[in-house]
Design an enzyme around this catalytic site. Sequence first.
Site, PDB file in Angstrom:
ATOM      1  N   ASP A  21       0.829  -1.200   0.000  1.00  0.00           N
ATOM      2  CA  ASP A  21       0.000   0.000   0.000  1.00  0.00           C
ATOM      3  C   ASP A  21       0.873   1.264   0.000  1.00  0.00           C
ATOM      4  O   ASP A  21       1.999   1.239   0.483  1.00  0.00           O
ATOM      5  CB  ASP A  21      -0.904  -0.024   1.248  1.00  0.00           C
ATOM      6  CG  ASP A  21      -2.058   0.943   1.116  1.00  0.00           C
ATOM      7  OD1 ASP A  21      -2.308   1.446   0.002  1.00  0.00           O
ATOM      8  OD2 ASP A  21      -2.728   1.211   2.142  1.00  0.00           O
ATOM      9  N   ASN A  69     -10.298  -2.440  -6.649  1.00  0.00           N
ATOM     10  CA  ASN A  69      -9.434  -1.573  -7.477  1.00  0.00           C
ATOM     11  C   ASN A  69      -9.982  -1.358  -8.889  1.00  0.00           C
ATOM     12  O   ASN A  69      -9.596  -0.399  -9.560  1.00  0.00           O
ATOM     13  CB  ASN A  69      -8.001  -2.118  -7.566  1.00  0.00           C
ATOM     14  CG  ASN A  69      -7.202  -1.973  -6.296  1.00  0.00           C
ATOM     15  OD1 ASN A  69      -6.294  -2.753  -6.007  1.00  0.00           O
ATOM     16  ND2 ASN A  69      -7.514  -0.963  -5.488  1.00  0.00           N
TER      17      ASN A  69
HETATM   18  C1  FPP Z   1      -1.465   0.133  -3.592  1.00  0.00           C
HETATM   19  O1  FPP Z   1      -1.088   1.484  -3.572  1.00  0.00           O
HETATM   20  C2  FPP Z   1      -0.885  -0.571  -4.703  1.00  0.00           C
HETATM   21  C3  FPP Z   1      -1.574  -1.116  -5.773  1.00  0.00           C
HETATM   22  C4  FPP Z   1      -3.036  -1.010  -5.911  1.00  0.00           C
HETATM   23  C5  FPP Z   1      -0.890  -1.802  -6.879  1.00  0.00           C
HETATM   24  C6  FPP Z   1       0.333  -2.578  -6.559  1.00  0.00           C
HETATM   25  C7  FPP Z   1       1.057  -2.825  -7.821  1.00  0.00           C
HETATM   26  C8  FPP Z   1       2.390  -2.781  -8.005  1.00  0.00           C
HETATM   27  C9  FPP Z   1       3.364  -2.589  -6.913  1.00  0.00           C
HETATM   28  C10 FPP Z   1       2.914  -2.928  -9.383  1.00  0.00           C
HETATM   29  C11 FPP Z   1       3.229  -4.219  -9.959  1.00  0.00           C
HETATM   30  C12 FPP Z   1       3.097  -5.422  -9.148  1.00  0.00           C
HETATM   31  C13 FPP Z   1       3.495  -6.662  -9.535  1.00  0.00           C
HETATM   32  C14 FPP Z   1       3.238  -7.791  -8.618  1.00  0.00           C
HETATM   33  C15 FPP Z   1       4.130  -6.944 -10.815  1.00  0.00           C
HETATM   34  P1  FPP Z   1      -2.226   2.576  -3.698  1.00  0.00           P
HETATM   35  O2  FPP Z   1      -2.371   2.964  -5.113  1.00  0.00           O
HETATM   36  O3  FPP Z   1      -3.477   2.072  -3.048  1.00  0.00           O
HETATM   37  O4  FPP Z   1      -1.610   3.746  -2.855  1.00  0.00           O
HETATM   38  P2  FPP Z   1      -2.413   4.854  -2.039  1.00  0.00           P
HETATM   39  O5  FPP Z   1      -3.101   4.145  -0.916  1.00  0.00           O
HETATM   40  O6  FPP Z   1      -1.314   5.734  -1.565  1.00  0.00           O
HETATM   41  O7  FPP Z   1      -3.351   5.533  -2.970  1.00  0.00           O
END
Ligand code: FPP
Length: 243
Positions: A21, A69
Amino acid sequence: MSVIKKIDKENLPLHIAITMDGNGRWAKEKGKFRIFGHQSGVKAVKDTVEGAAEVGIKFLTLYAFSTENWNRPEKEVNALMSLLVSTINKETKTLMDNDIKLQSIGNIEKLPSKCREELEQAIEETKNNSRMTLILALSYSSRWEIMNAIKQIVKNEISENEITEELFSQYLTTKGVPNPELLIRTSGELRISNFLLWQIAYSELYFTDKHWPEFRREDLFESILDYQKRERRFGKTTEQIKQ
Ligand code: FPP
């Protein structure tokens, strides 16, 4: 002494699950677009996967994309899907070199066909690897998984007295995978967010304020050290555990 050396190799969690996160907030703090946070998160994925294999973890599950998401702005969803495709494509060789098997949990039928094809191909290519299993939770939510299990049990006309915890576990997408002993969540949020609700009944929870793009193998090692200080009682007393 380096952190990895302090880890007791006889008391490792078999399975670690991570809610990655904070990509968006990390990017925003830097005055960049959210996708820059996701792109930078890939480096953290790579380092964490390699670190987990290095220390001897057998199963690592990463929450990469939740059912919820899909409700994000279309542009961000598309960028995330492209990032998944390119990362899986680029990193299959790393998985092979490190003897890591790739699996996924979640409703992958909802993924764009290119993403699903890339994923299925990498799963097929790495299926005989045995050092560690990397499980990507993609289009995953625990309530979806539990509802799905219930529907299948009803469809198979399983009778009430046949239903046990073991049988129920066989209908989950994590079938055959041990429950995680340790669940990590980054970026200071103290929530579970529909992740592995059945499987984490007795997991130790570890929260760090670091945003996911800043997370590295040393942070994983710190979380394992913290886990090793905990007393896991499973509802029993300290005296019973020590016997
Ligand atoms: C959460 O941060 C993260 C995600 C929804 C996506 C995770 C994906 C990656 C790290 C990229 C690729 C992964 C792989 C396994 C190849 P957020 O967007 O919810 O952050 P926020 O809470 O600050 O908005």
